[in-house]
Write a protein that holds these residues in place. Structure first.
Motif, PDB file in Angstrom:
ATOM      1  N   GLY A   1      30.661  35.236  38.847  1.00  0.00           N
ATOM      2  CA  GLY A   1      31.020  36.128  37.746  1.00  0.00           C
ATOM      3  C   GLY A   1      32.518  36.192  37.539  1.00  0.00           C
ATOM      4  O   GLY A   1      33.251  35.265  37.856  1.00  0.00           O
ATOM      5  N   SER A   2      32.952  37.338  37.044  1.00  0.00           N
ATOM      6  CA  SER A   2      34.374  37.481  36.724  1.00  0.00           C
ATOM      7  C   SER A   2      35.237  37.630  37.964  1.00  0.00           C
ATOM      8  O   SER A   2      36.463  37.542  37.871  1.00  0.00           O
ATOM      9  CB  SER A   2      34.573  38.699  35.819  1.00  0.00           C
ATOM     10  OG  SER A   2      34.122  39.870  36.490  1.00  0.00           O
ATOM     11  N   ARG A   3      34.627  37.850  39.129  1.00  0.00           N
ATOM     12  CA  ARG A   3      35.426  38.008  40.356  1.00  0.00           C
ATOM     13  C   ARG A   3      36.021  36.688  40.824  1.00  0.00           C
ATOM     14  O   ARG A   3      36.990  36.681  41.566  1.00  0.00           O
ATOM     15  CB  ARG A   3      34.555  38.590  41.499  1.00  0.00           C
ATOM     16  CG  ARG A   3      33.963  39.956  41.249  1.00  0.00           C
ATOM     17  CD  ARG A   3      35.026  41.033  41.123  1.00  0.00           C
ATOM     18  NE  ARG A   3      35.866  41.192  42.282  1.00  0.00           N
ATOM     19  CZ  ARG A   3      35.627  42.022  43.289  1.00  0.00           C
ATOM     20  NH1 ARG A   3      34.546  42.772  43.264  1.00  0.00           N
ATOM     21  NH2 ARG A   3      36.466  42.132  44.316  1.00  0.00           N
ATOM     22  N   ASN A   4      35.430  35.573  40.432  1.00  0.00           N
ATOM     23  CA  ASN A   4      35.905  34.267  40.905  1.00  0.00           C
ATOM     24  C   ASN A   4      36.226  33.340  39.731  1.00  0.00           C
ATOM     25  O   ASN A   4      35.527  32.352  39.497  1.00  0.00           O
ATOM     26  CB  ASN A   4      34.849  33.603  41.811  1.00  0.00           C
ATOM     27  CG  ASN A   4      34.666  34.312  43.130  1.00  0.00           C
ATOM     28  OD1 ASN A   4      33.555  34.662  43.506  1.00  0.00           O
ATOM     29  ND2 ASN A   4      35.750  34.519  43.852  1.00  0.00           N
ATOM     30  N   PRO A   5      37.290  33.614  38.981  1.00  0.00           N
ATOM     31  CA  PRO A   5      37.641  32.724  37.863  1.00  0.00           C
ATOM     32  C   PRO A   5      38.244  31.424  38.362  1.00  0.00           C
ATOM     33  O   PRO A   5      38.732  31.342  39.492  1.00  0.00           O
ATOM     34  CB  PRO A   5      38.686  33.539  37.100  1.00  0.00           C
ATOM     35  CG  PRO A   5      39.337  34.375  38.170  1.00  0.00           C
ATOM     36  CD  PRO A   5      38.240  34.724  39.136  1.00  0.00           C
TER      37      PRO A   5
ATOM     38  N   THR B   1      41.777  28.542  27.861  1.00  0.00           N
ATOM     39  CA  THR B   1      41.424  29.927  28.187  1.00  0.00           C
ATOM     40  C   THR B   1      42.628  30.705  28.684  1.00  0.00           C
ATOM     41  O   THR B   1      42.820  31.877  28.336  1.00  0.00           O
ATOM     42  CB  THR B   1      40.304  29.945  29.248  1.00  0.00           C
ATOM     43  OG1 THR B   1      39.181  29.212  28.736  1.00  0.00           O
ATOM     44  CG2 THR B   1      39.879  31.364  29.581  1.00  0.00           C
ATOM     45  N   ASN B   2      43.450  30.065  29.498  1.00  0.00           N
ATOM     46  CA  ASN B   2      44.636  30.729  30.037  1.00  0.00           C
ATOM     47  C   ASN B   2      45.886  30.508  29.182  1.00  0.00           C
ATOM     48  O   ASN B   2      46.983  30.941  29.553  1.00  0.00           O
ATOM     49  CB  ASN B   2      44.905  30.268  31.473  1.00  0.00           C
ATOM     50  CG  ASN B   2      43.919  30.858  32.459  1.00  0.00           C
ATOM     51  OD1 ASN B   2      43.028  30.189  32.937  1.00  0.00           O
ATOM     52  ND2 ASN B   2      44.063  32.136  32.747  1.00  0.00           N
TER      53      ASN B   2
ATOM     54  N   ILE C   1      30.307  31.206  36.770  1.00  0.00           N
ATOM     55  CA  ILE C   1      31.590  31.900  36.602  1.00  0.00           C
ATOM     56  C   ILE C   1      32.098  31.619  35.193  1.00  0.00           C
ATOM     57  O   ILE C   1      31.491  30.878  34.437  1.00  0.00           O
ATOM     58  CB  ILE C   1      32.645  31.459  37.652  1.00  0.00           C
ATOM     59  CG1 ILE C   1      32.930  29.962  37.548  1.00  0.00           C
ATOM     60  CG2 ILE C   1      32.193  31.840  39.040  1.00  0.00           C
ATOM     61  CD1 ILE C   1      34.097  29.496  38.399  1.00  0.00           C
ATOM     62  N   ARG C   2      33.226  32.220  34.870  1.00  0.00           N
ATOM     63  CA  ARG C   2      33.811  32.093  33.524  1.00  0.00           C
ATOM     64  C   ARG C   2      32.778  32.480  32.458  1.00  0.00           C
ATOM     65  O   ARG C   2      32.001  33.381  32.663  1.00  0.00           O
ATOM     66  CB  ARG C   2      34.367  30.675  33.321  1.00  0.00           C
ATOM     67  CG  ARG C   2      35.648  30.423  34.121  1.00  0.00           C
ATOM     68  CD  ARG C   2      36.802  31.228  33.553  1.00  0.00           C
ATOM     69  NE  ARG C   2      38.099  30.822  34.092  1.00  0.00           N
ATOM     70  CZ  ARG C   2      39.247  31.413  33.759  1.00  0.00           C
ATOM     71  NH1 ARG C   2      39.258  32.434  32.935  1.00  0.00           N
ATOM     72  NH2 ARG C   2      40.389  30.995  34.269  1.00  0.00           N
TER      73      ARG C   2
END
Lengths: 628, 210
Positions: A502-506, A344-345, A603-604
C-alpha cells in the motif's frame, strides 16, 4: 571560378535561411533566436557536404577531427567540443564499429595502428581503439558500415559518498558462533557477517525455514561493472567459497558493485552457487556474457544492473536479444529498471511522444514539446540521447539533436548523424563537464523525415523540464526481462519487518517508471505495420517495471552501505527466484516469473502501475504457489 | 530418582533452555521516541563530520572528526538500555534534513575544546549521511547486553533545528541476521531441542539398564 560558385551558393543559402526565419511561425521565432537558426542551418550544410566515407562516421567523430585539426566547423560555429567524447588515450579514440567482422578486417585495423577491444562476428560489431588521424581511413574500409564513439555504460546505484574502509573481523558473540557450528541446518540461515535488511522485508528469512529451501542446486549469474572485493568477501563469509568470476572488468578498477549484488543474492539464497561476469567491457561483450552465463555455466537465474547509452527503447537491441535467448532456454532474467526518476515524483529524465511540427527552419522542421519548441535541462547534464521509432540499422528518417545555451542564442552541442536507410535511429550529445543548468534541448527533423515516436533522455537521470513517463528502456525493460523497481527497506518506518504494501511502501523517488512502448520485433519487423506513433496507439505496450524490491540495505562491500538504487533491488528479486527454483527445480523461468508477479504486494496506484508493475515481490507468498 | 540423575536432567534442561532463548532470537523495538519536535537540552560546539560512512556490525567505525566548530549547536539526548541485545540498529527520520543522530556509550559530554570538542568520547557510531532520498537514515552498533546507550540528536546548522520534527527508534537483535524471537523457532533450534531430548532419553535408558 569554382570558389566563386561555392561562395555564391553558401551566401544564397544563408540569405534564404534569413528569409525563412522571417517567415517562421511566431512561436518558433520566440523559442529559437535568428543566430541559432543560422548556426543550425550551417551545421546542416556541413552535414550534407560530407563525403561517402565521412557519412560512415558519427557526427561527434567529424566534429572531433575538425577540432583536433584546428579547423573551424562552420562560418558561425567555431567548434563544438567533441574530443572528450572519444575516451582518448595515447593509442587513440575508443570507437564502436558496425561491420562485417572478419580476420581480414581485424588485420586492416591493426595496419591502421588500431587495436581490437572486443568483437562479435555474429553480432557484426566490434570495439576498437584507433588513432585519431586514421578514423577516416577506418571508415573507408569496404567492410565497415558505421563508426561511432564508444557507447557509455551506467550502473544503477545511488551513491552515498561512502569511502572505502578496511575489513575487520566480525565481533560476533561466541555463543552465536557456536550455535552456527552446532546447527546442522545452518545454511537455512542468512550467512555472512552482514545481512541485507531485505532478507527480512521480503520474508526470505522465515520462508527459508518454513519451506526448507536455501537456493541449493541453483546457479545465479550476476552482471555488473566489477567484483574486485569478491575474495575479501569470501574470507569474511559474505560470499560462498565457490563463487566464480567468469570475466572481470577489462579496464578497471570498477566500483565492485557486482560483489555487493552477489552479497544480497547470497544472503537470501545462501545455498545458490554464484557466477559473475562484467557487463562494462562493451555492449557486445555484455551480450556474450549473458549467453555464456546460461550456455556454459548453466545459470538458472541471471541478474544485471547495467545499461548502455545506445540501447534502443522501441526495439530489442543486441543485449536484449541475448536476454531473449537465455529466457527462451528456460532461465529467468532480472534487470534494474533504472534510477532516472519518474513522472509520479515529478523528476523524470525522459520525454516520450510523437514528433510535432513546431516550425520550419531551412531544411529542418523543429519539434514542438507543447509549450515551447525546446526542452530544458533542470540540472547539469552529461549525456543526452534521442531515439525515434525506426528499426535498428534501417533508419531512413533523419532527425538531429541540438543543445543551446540557456538564452537560446548559441548552439553548444549537436549530433547530426545521417540516417538514410542503414543507420540506427539515434543521436547522442555528450559533455564531460556537463551541459549547464537551463540549457535548451532542440529536436530537428529534416524536411523529408516522416513523423516518428520520439524518446529523449538524459542518460544519467538528470530531470527534464518537460517530461513524461516511460523512463526504463533497452534490455532493462525488454519483454523477456523482469524489470525491477526499488523500494526502501524501511520506507514504512516500521524497522526491520516484512513489507506491508500500500501507501506505506512507495517506490523510491528516483526509480525509473514505465510503461515501455515497443514498435518492432527484435528483427526489425513492425509490430503494427504503418503505425509507429504513440498518438495512433501503434506498437505494443509492456508492463514495466514488472516488480519492486528492496534497496537502501546494508552490505559489506566497501562503498555499499547503504546500497541504494534499483541496482540493489534487482539482486533481491534474483535471490527470491533462486529460493523458488530450489523449492521446485523443474520450474521454468516463466513459471517462476508468474509465481513472483501473481503474488506481489500491491503498492503505488491500485493494481498494476507504471512505477512498481505488479508490486513488491514477497518470498512468503511466492513460494507456496511454486509447486511441491 | 537418584540425585545424580536429577542433576543430569536439571543441567540438560537448563542448557536446552539457554540454547532455545539464544538461538530463536527476537528483533524488538527497544526504544521508540515516536514523532517529536526537536527541543534542546544542551549545547555542543561543531558537529560530527558526515563522511558518508554508516557504522555497521562488521566494521566498528572510527570517529569521523568534527566540522563547523566551534559554532554552537543545540542537542537533545535519549538514553536507551540495550536489554539482552548486542546488535542495535538505530533509525532516524528527519524529513527537514535539519538534524543528525549518533550514538555513545554511557554518556555524551561535549566541551568547547578542540580538536574534537568532546564528541569523540564514548563514540559508538553514526549514519554518515542525512536522509538519503527522503528515507530514514540508519546505522548499526555493537554493544554488550544491558549497555546504556546515549543517542544525541543535534542540529546540522546552528539554530536550524528548533521545533523540527523527527522520529527515532532503536531495534535490538541477537545477531547480524536480524533474528526474531517472535517468529517460529528456526530449524536449528528445533534440531538442538531434538538433540537434547534424545540425549536425555539415552542417558535415562543407560541409567536404567545399568
Amino acid at each position: 571560378m569554382k570558389s566563386w560558385i561555392r561562395g555564391l551558393a553558401i551566401g544564397a543559402g544563408i540569405a534564404s535561411l534569413f528569409l525563412v526565419v522571417s517567415d517562421m511561425p511566431a512561436s518558433a521565432q520566440l523559442d529559437v533566436s535568428p543566430e541559432v537558426w543560422q548556426q543550425i542551418g550551417e551545421l546542416l550544410q556541413e552535414k550534407e557536404s560530407r563525403t561517402f566515407d565521412q557519412r560512415k562516421l558519427d557526427s561527434p567523430l567529424i566534429y572531433s577531427l575538425k577540432e583536433w585539426r584546428g579547423q573551424r566547423l562552420t562560418d558561425s560555429v567555431d567548434v563544438l567540443p567533441s574530443l572528450d567524447r572519444l575516451n582518448m588515450n595515447a593509442s587513440g579514440a575508443l570507437v564502436d564499429v558496425r561491420a562485417t567482422v572478419s580476420d581480414e578486417l581485424v588485420g586492416a585495423i591493426a595496419q591502421l595502428g588500431g587495436s581490437i577491444v572486443s568483437s562479435s562476428a555474429t553480432g557484426g560489431r566490434l570495439r576498437a581503439r584507433v588513432p585519431l588521424d586514421q578514423l577516416e581511413a577506418l571508415a573507408a574500409l569496404p567492410d565497415v558500415e558505421l563508426v561511432k564513439p564508444a557507447a557509455r555504460p551506467r550502473i544503477f546505484r545511488r551513491p552515498s559518498n561512502r569511502l572505502p574502509v578496511g575489513f575487520k573481523p566480525t565481533a560476533m558473540p561466541r555463543l552465536a558462533q557456536w550455535l552456527r557450528l552446532l546447527s546442522p541446518l545452518a545454511t537455512l540461515e542468512a550467512v555472512g557477517s552482514l545481512t541485507t535488511q531485505g532478507d527480512v522485508t521480503h520474508a526470505a528469512n522465515t520462508s527459508r525455514s518454513n519451506y526448507g529451501v536455501n537456493g541449493g542446486l541453483v546457479r545465479v549469474g550476476v552482471l555488473s561493472d566489477s567484483a574486485e572485493y569478491t575474495a575479501s568477501l569470501i574470507a569474511t563469509g559474505d560470499l560462498p567459497a565457490d563463487t566464480t568470476i567468469v570475466q572481470e572488468i577489462l579496464n578497471g578498477p570498477g566500483s565492485s558493485e557486482g560483489s555487493a549484488m552477489m552479497e544480497i543474492v547470497h544472503d537470501l539464497a545462501p545455498g545458490a552457487q554464484l557466477f559473475f561476469a562484467s557487463a562494462f567491457n562493451s555492449p557486445t561483450s555484455f551480450a556474450d556474457n549473458i549467453r555464456t552465463l546460461r550456455n556454459v555455466y548453466h545459470c538458472d537465474v541471471i541478474v544485471d544492473d547495467v545499461s548502455w547509452s545506445d540501447e534502443a527503447p522501441f526495439q530489442d537491441g543486441p543485449i536484449a536479444r541475448a536476454v531473449n535467448d537465455v529466457v527462451a532456454d528456460g532461465a529467468i532474467y532480472f534487470s534494474s529498471a533504472g534510477n532516472g526518476g519518474n513522472l509520479t515524483n515529478g523528476n523524470s529524465s525522459v520525454w516520450e511522444g510523437d514528433f510535432v511540427d513546431g516550425g520550419v527552419s531551412g531544411a529542418y522542421r523543429i519539434h514542438s514539446f507543447g509549450p515551447t519548441n525546446y526542452n530544458r535541462l533542470l540540472t547539469l547534464t552529461g549525456v543526452i540521447d534521442l531515439f525515434w521509432s525506426d528499426p535498428l540499422g534501417a533508419s531512413s528518417n533523419d532527425y538531429d539533436l541540438f543543445v543551446l545555451n540557456a538564452a537560446g542564442t548559441a548552439v553548444i552541442a549537436a549530433s547530426t548523424d545521417i540516417q538514410n536507410g542503414t543507420q540506427d535511429p539515434l543521436e547522442e550529445v555528450f559533455s564531460p563537464s556537463g551541459f549547464p543548468t537551463n540549457s535548451r534541448v532542440v529536436i530537428a527533423a529534416t524536411s523529408t523525415a516522416a513523423p516518428r515516436a520520439l524518446h529523449l533522455e538524459n542518460f544519467f537521470g538528470e530531470p527534464l523540464q518537460i517530461a513524461t513517463s516511460g523512463g526504463t528502456r533497452g534490455h532493462n525493460a525488454g519483454p523477456s526481462t523482469v524489470s525491477v523497481a526499488a523500494v526502501a527497506w524501511n520506507s514504512a518506518r516500521l524497522g526491520t519487518r516484512p513489507f506491508v504494501g500500500g501507501s506505506r511502501n512507495p517506490t523510491e523517488i528516483f526509480s525509473s517508471d514505465g510503461p515501455r512502448k515497443m514498435f518492432y520485433t527484435a528483427d526489425g519487423t513492425a509490430l503494427t505495420p504503418g503505425n509507429v506513433l504513440f498518438g495512433t496507439n501503434g506498437g505494443i505496450t509492456y508492463i514495466k517495471p514488472d516488480i519492486a524490491a528492496a534497496d537502501g540495505v546494508t552490505t559489506r562491500t566497501p562503498g555499499f552501505n547503504p546500497f541504494f538504487g534499483t541496482s540493489a533491488a534487482a539482486p533481491h528479486a534474483a535471490g527470491i527466484a533462486a529460493l523458488i527454483k530450489s523449492k521446485n527445480l523443474s520450474l521454468s523461468g516463466d513459471a517462476i516469473r508468474l509465481a513472483m508477479t501473481s503474488t506481489a504486494l500491491d503498492i503505488r496506484a491500485p493494481g498494476i502501475d507504471r512505477d512498481s508493475g505488479y508490486g513488491i515481490v514477497m518470498t512468503s507468498t511466492a513460494l507456496p504457489v511454486a509447486g511441491p | 530418582m537418584e540425585p545424580r540423575n536429577t542433576n543430569l536432567i536439571r543441567t540438560a534442561l537448563i542448557a536446552i533452555g539457554i540454547l532455545l532463548v539464544a538461538n530463536t532470537g527476537r528483533a524488538e523495538i527497544i526504544f521508540d521516541a515516536g514523532l517529536l519536535n526537536f527541543a534542546a537540552t544542551g549545547t555542543q560546539f561543531g558537529r560530527i563530520s558526515r563522511d558518508g560512512v554508516a557504522s555497521d556490525w562488521a566494521s566498528p567505525k572510527p570517529f569521523p572528526g568534527v566540522t563547523g566548530a566551534p559554532a554552537a549547536r543545540d542537542y537533545e539526548t535519549f538514553k536507551v538500555n540495550s536489554d539482552v541485545y548486542s546488535y542495535l540498529q538505530i533509525s532516524f527520520d528527519d524529513p527537514t534534513v535539519s538534524l543528525f543522530a549518533s550514538a555513545y556509550l554511557n554518556s555524551y559530554t561535549p566541551v568547547n575544546v578542540s580538536p574534537n570538542f568532546g564528541l569523540n568520547v564514548n563514540y559508538l557510531g553514526d549514519p554518515g549521511l542525512s536522509q538519503p532520498f527522503g528515507n530514514p537514515s540508519f546505522f548499526q552498533i555493537l554493544v554488550a547486553p544491558f549497555a546504556n546507550v546515549v543517542i544525541p540528536i543535534n542540529e546540522i546548522n546552528p539554530g536550524g533545528g528548533a521545533g523540527r520534527p523527527f522520529e527515532l527508534f532503536v531495534e535490538g537483535f541477537y545477531d547480524a541476521d536480524y533474528n526474531d524471537r517472535t517468529t517460529v523457532p528456526e530449524p536449528s533450534s528445533l534440531m538442538l531441542l531434538g538433540t537434547g531430548a534424545v540425549s536425555l532419553l539415552a542417558a535415562r535408558r543407560k541409567r536404567h539398564s545399568a
